[in-house]
Scaffold this active site. Structure first.
Site, PDB file in Angstrom:
ATOM      1  N   ARG A  18      -3.230   3.218   2.585  1.00 33.92           N
ATOM      2  CA  ARG A  18      -3.101   1.865   2.056  1.00 33.92           C
ATOM      3  C   ARG A  18      -1.821   1.155   2.494  1.00 33.92           C
ATOM      4  NH1 ARG A  18      -6.286   4.698  -0.731  1.00 33.92           N
ATOM      5  NH2 ARG A  18      -4.730   6.250  -0.261  1.00 33.92           N
ATOM      6  N   THR A  19      -0.676   1.803   2.346  1.00 34.52           N
ATOM      7  CA  THR A  19       0.591   1.099   2.573  1.00 34.52           C
ATOM      8  C   THR A  19       0.710   0.681   4.029  1.00 34.52           C
ATOM      9  OG1 THR A  19       1.529   2.504   0.852  1.00 34.52           O
ATOM     10  CG2 THR A  19       3.078   1.222   2.173  1.00 34.52           C
ATOM     11  N   LYS A  64      11.821  16.178  19.780  1.00 30.31           N
ATOM     12  CA  LYS A  64      12.805  16.709  20.747  1.00 30.31           C
ATOM     13  C   LYS A  64      14.180  16.837  20.110  1.00 30.31           C
ATOM     14  CE  LYS A  64      11.629  13.537  23.940  1.00 30.31           C
ATOM     15  NZ  LYS A  64      11.565  12.824  25.235  1.00 30.31           N
ATOM     16  N   ARG A 120       8.407   5.030   5.645  1.00 29.76           N
ATOM     17  CA  ARG A 120       8.064   6.052   4.639  1.00 29.76           C
ATOM     18  C   ARG A 120       8.624   7.380   5.120  1.00 29.76           C
ATOM     19  NH1 ARG A 120       2.316   6.982   1.797  1.00 29.76           N
ATOM     20  NH2 ARG A 120       3.098   5.108   0.750  1.00 29.76           N
ATOM     21  N   HIS A 147       8.933   3.377  -4.671  1.00 30.59           N
ATOM     22  CA  HIS A 147       7.905   2.770  -3.815  1.00 30.59           C
ATOM     23  C   HIS A 147       7.793   1.301  -4.252  1.00 30.59           C
ATOM     24  CE1 HIS A 147       4.483   2.188  -1.349  1.00 30.59           C
ATOM     25  NE2 HIS A 147       3.716   3.212  -1.721  1.00 30.59           N
TER      26      HIS A 147
HETATM   27  N1   CP Z   1      -0.521   3.866  -2.805  1.00 30.70           N
HETATM   28  C1   CP Z   1      -0.096   4.401  -1.651  1.00 30.70           C
HETATM   29  O1   CP Z   1       1.101   4.454  -1.355  1.00 30.70           O
HETATM   30  O2   CP Z   1      -1.105   4.832  -0.841  1.00 30.70           O
HETATM   31  P1   CP Z   1      -0.905   5.464   0.600  1.00 30.70           P
HETATM   32  O3   CP Z   1      -0.217   6.802   0.432  1.00 30.70           O
HETATM   33  O4   CP Z   1      -2.291   5.586   1.171  1.00 30.70           O
HETATM   34  O5   CP Z   1      -0.048   4.533   1.417  1.00 30.70           O
END
Ligand code: CP
Length: 322
Positions: free
Chosen positions: A56-57, A85, A106, A134
């Site tokens: 999603r993100t 590397k 992320r 998040h």
């Molecule tokens: N909600 C969320 O962060 O989903 P993903 O891990 O799929 O990005």
């Protein structure tokens, strides 16, 4: 009165004042209603660096910039990047910032997004740093709560599951301290909300309580925020009693109760709930697109490098006038 300037980076939800959050929610609503087709980020390049899996993100950020006329460079397979590397995280961020107008990051380590913001010349957007935060998920969660309930003030909101490692819970609980809400934290005793976050809520005067089962509070709730057990962050020795919300568990719920979940779900949310009016998690995921479009427009309008915010008709549009 002029609106507060957006911060350069979004690392923690605490980087945003309530006015910033309101600006994002209002712009997201307009974008969803297709009222702002004049806004664009043409010629702008977003780097998505994902050192942990995502659906999603990453996809919603990439869809967001592309639908605004911008483009994406993406690194999701570390085995094919220079990290394999031995390149340092700092060097990877520095190099990525030389090629892009903003970086969505992320990473499994808490504090990684903050470190990146100290290295990068372009905005860093924290898309999840370990168990920490998040914040962009929080913006779409707030949007979804407001959309489904009409307002955020006055609501009873419960968080269920792995509240210790759930970064979406940490950021959303902090953000809800801007509102007049009552919070319920429901988890096994070894996966409770971190003390530091409970302390922050206390300082801000938020009313909250801890519970072992949703049966204790289900009839009071407006929002039930389910979360997945964060298996990837659990100590191998941690014994847990997983939750599984079944349709029958909602028999005593208010008719208007909405179930949210940041997704992905595993076993904690029965698919039989999907067809009921209680389910709001797919709308919630879809809202990620509009909220991330709004966020990119707001964050990038601060940057000297961003000249792409244009009005199709007049070429004179400025976001500061929204
Ligand atoms: N909600 C969320 O962060 O989903 P993903 O891990 O799929 O990005």
């Amino acid at each position: 009165m002029s609106e507060p300037k957006f911060p350069k980076h979004l690392i923690s939800i605490n980087d945003l004042q309530k006015e910033h959050i309101n600006q994002v929610l209002t712009l997201s609503e307009d974008l969803k209603a297709k009222k702002r087709s004049n806004l664009c980020l043409q010629g702008k390049l977003l780097a998505t660096l994902f050192f942990e899996p995502s659906t999603r993100t990453r996809l919603s950020f990439e869809a967001a910039i592309k639908k605004l006329g911008g483009s994406v460079i993406s690194e999701i397979d570390q085995s094919s990047s220079a990290s394999a590397k031995g390149e340092s995280f700092s060097d990877s961020i520095k190099i990525s910032s030389l090629y892009s107008d903003a970086i969505v990051l992320r990473h499994p380590h808490e504090g990684s997004a903050k470190l990146a913001s100290e290295i990068s010349d372009v905005p860093i957007i924290n898309a999840g740093d370990g168990s920490n935060e998040h914040p962009t998920q929080t913006l779409l969660d707030l949007f979804s709560i407001q959309e489904s309930m009409g307002a955020i003030d006055g609501l009873n909101v419960a968080f269920v599951g792995d509240l210790k490692h759930g970064r979406t819970v940490h950021s959303l609980a902090k953000a809800l301290s801007h509102y007049d809400v009552r919070l319920y934290f429901i988890s096994p005793s070894n996966l409770m909300l971190p003390d530091q976050i409970a302390y922050e809520l206390s300082i801000k005067g938020v009313k909250y309580s801890f519970h072992k089962s949703y049966d204790e509070v289900i009839d009071k709730l407006d929002i039930l925020y389910m979360t997945r057990l964060q298996q990837e962050r659990l100590d191998i020795k941690t014994e847990v009693t997983p939750y599984c919300l079944k349709l029958s568990d909602l028999s005593k719920a208010k008719k208007h109760l909405r179930v949210l979940h940041p997704l992905p779900r595993v076993d904690e949310l029965d698919t039989k709930i999907d067809a009921t009016d209680h389910a709001y998690y797919f709308q919630q995921a879809q809202n990620g697109l509009y909220v991330r479009q709004a966020l990119l427009l707001k964050l990038l309008s601060n940057q000297n490098t961003m000249q792409g915010l244009v009005n199709d008709q007049t070429n004179t549009f400025s976001l500061s006038h929204t």
